[in-house]
Motif scaffolding. Sequence first.
Motif, PDB file in Angstrom:
ATOM      1  N   LYS A   1       0.846  -1.193   0.000  1.00 47.14           N
ATOM      2  CA  LYS A   1       0.000   0.000   0.000  1.00 47.14           C
ATOM      3  C   LYS A   1       0.880   1.241   0.000  1.00 47.14           C
ATOM      4  O   LYS A   1       2.084   1.159   0.270  1.00 47.14           O
ATOM      5  N   PHE A   2       0.277   2.385  -0.306  1.00 51.91           N
ATOM      6  CA  PHE A   2       1.038   3.611  -0.422  1.00 51.91           C
ATOM      7  C   PHE A   2       1.832   3.882   0.858  1.00 51.91           C
ATOM      8  O   PHE A   2       1.293   3.871   1.949  1.00 51.91           O
ATOM      9  N   GLY A   3       3.143   4.077   0.703  1.00 52.56           N
ATOM     10  CA  GLY A   3       4.008   4.387   1.834  1.00 52.56           C
ATOM     11  C   GLY A   3       4.559   3.189   2.572  1.00 52.56           C
ATOM     12  O   GLY A   3       5.302   3.342   3.548  1.00 52.56           O
TER      13      GLY A   3
ATOM     14  N   LYS B   1       7.365   2.277   9.425  1.00 53.78           N
ATOM     15  CA  LYS B   1       8.087   1.587  10.494  1.00 53.78           C
ATOM     16  C   LYS B   1       7.409   0.256  10.785  1.00 53.78           C
ATOM     17  O   LYS B   1       6.196   0.174  10.871  1.00 53.78           O
ATOM     18  N   LYS B   2       8.240  -0.759  10.936  1.00 59.17           N
ATOM     19  CA  LYS B   2       7.693  -2.080  11.226  1.00 59.17           C
ATOM     20  C   LYS B   2       7.339  -2.153  12.705  1.00 59.17           C
ATOM     21  O   LYS B   2       8.133  -1.806  13.564  1.00 59.17           O
ATOM     22  N   GLN B   3       6.141  -2.625  12.997  1.00 59.18           N
ATOM     23  CA  GLN B   3       5.672  -2.718  14.370  1.00 59.18           C
ATOM     24  C   GLN B   3       5.348  -4.150  14.744  1.00 59.18           C
ATOM     25  O   GLN B   3       5.088  -4.988  13.887  1.00 59.18           O
ATOM     26  N   GLY B   4       5.399  -4.395  16.055  1.00 57.85           N
ATOM     27  CA  GLY B   4       4.991  -5.705  16.552  1.00 57.85           C
ATOM     28  C   GLY B   4       6.043  -6.779  16.454  1.00 57.85           C
ATOM     29  O   GLY B   4       5.795  -7.931  16.728  1.00 57.85           O
ATOM     30  N   LYS B   5       7.288  -6.393  16.063  1.00 52.05           N
ATOM     31  CA  LYS B   5       8.362  -7.385  15.950  1.00 52.05           C
ATOM     32  C   LYS B   5       9.469  -7.059  16.948  1.00 52.05           C
ATOM     33  O   LYS B   5       9.990  -5.946  16.953  1.00 52.05           O
ATOM     34  N   LYS B   6       9.854  -7.996  17.806  1.00 50.19           N
ATOM     35  CA  LYS B   6      10.941  -7.805  18.757  1.00 50.19           C
ATOM     36  C   LYS B   6      12.253  -8.238  18.118  1.00 50.19           C
ATOM     37  O   LYS B   6      12.292  -9.138  17.296  1.00 50.19           O
ATOM     38  N   SER B   7      13.320  -7.583  18.522  1.00 44.89           N
ATOM     39  CA  SER B   7      14.624  -7.934  17.962  1.00 44.89           C
ATOM     40  C   SER B   7      15.070  -9.273  18.507  1.00 44.89           C
ATOM     41  O   SER B   7      14.597  -9.737  19.553  1.00 44.89           O
ATOM     42  N   ALA B   8      16.042  -9.886  17.838  1.00 44.57           N
ATOM     43  CA  ALA B   8      16.528 -11.202  18.240  1.00 44.57           C
ATOM     44  C   ALA B   8      17.178 -11.158  19.612  1.00 44.57           C
ATOM     45  O   ALA B   8      17.157 -12.121  20.370  1.00 44.57           O
ATOM     46  N   LYS B   9      17.793 -10.016  20.006  1.00 45.67           N
ATOM     47  CA  LYS B   9      18.485  -9.893  21.283  1.00 45.67           C
ATOM     48  C   LYS B   9      17.510  -9.800  22.454  1.00 45.67           C
ATOM     49  O   LYS B   9      17.748 -10.339  23.518  1.00 45.67           O
TER      50      LYS B   9
END
Length: 224
Positions: free
Chosen positions: A179-181, A186-194
């Motif tokens: 979708k546009f943009g 920003k990606k949300q709902g994802k925690k980093s591997a650390k």
Amino acid sequence: MSKQIWQPGNMLYPIPAVMVSCGREGEKPNIVTVAWAGNVCSSPACVSISVRKERYSYDIICETGEFVINLTNKALTYATDWCGVRSGRDYDKFKEMKLTPSKSNKVSCPGIEESPVNIECKVIQRIPLGTHDMFIAEVQCVDVDEKYLDEKGRFDMKKADLVAYSHGEYFALGKKLGKFGYSVAKKQGKKSAKTAKPVKSAKSEKMAKSTKTNKKVKSKKNKK
């Protein structure tokens, strides 16, 4: 990578294939299929269509200054093509294609009832270009069939099954790719591997308890 150099041509594809309806008082309404159509301004909302001077609809649009752009879908593909290769001088296109003229809200010419979206337009400028004249028009009203709306009241492209045109062929629009943009969102709902905590399964928890119990048993034996 090598590229061929071609002569100047209309290579801006795919594009919408739309049926443009128009009419004069006391005459049967007509439909002309147009591939040269597009948006030209967002405020005020303006669109353009380009029509050959020899087309039956050309004089009607010049005289009345009105037309309706009717979006086409899979169910209307046959009628879209037929209305593009037959002349309103010889046929009643609504009758021949069993289409229903729908009463417009802001212009005098009808839309096409079977179309998912009818865009009512009034011409504000005509530009002679060569083989075609471009009609720039301000959108007066947009009529949307409710059966193509999603639960939030938005127009659902998947339900509408809209058609695109490319190099003399008609194509149904494919699946949504983004979708546009979305490329900068920003990606949300994802925690980093650390920082993400490992999720223990029921099996791993059972094994851990078993190991702990075995250690206690061995410890008691050593004390004896």
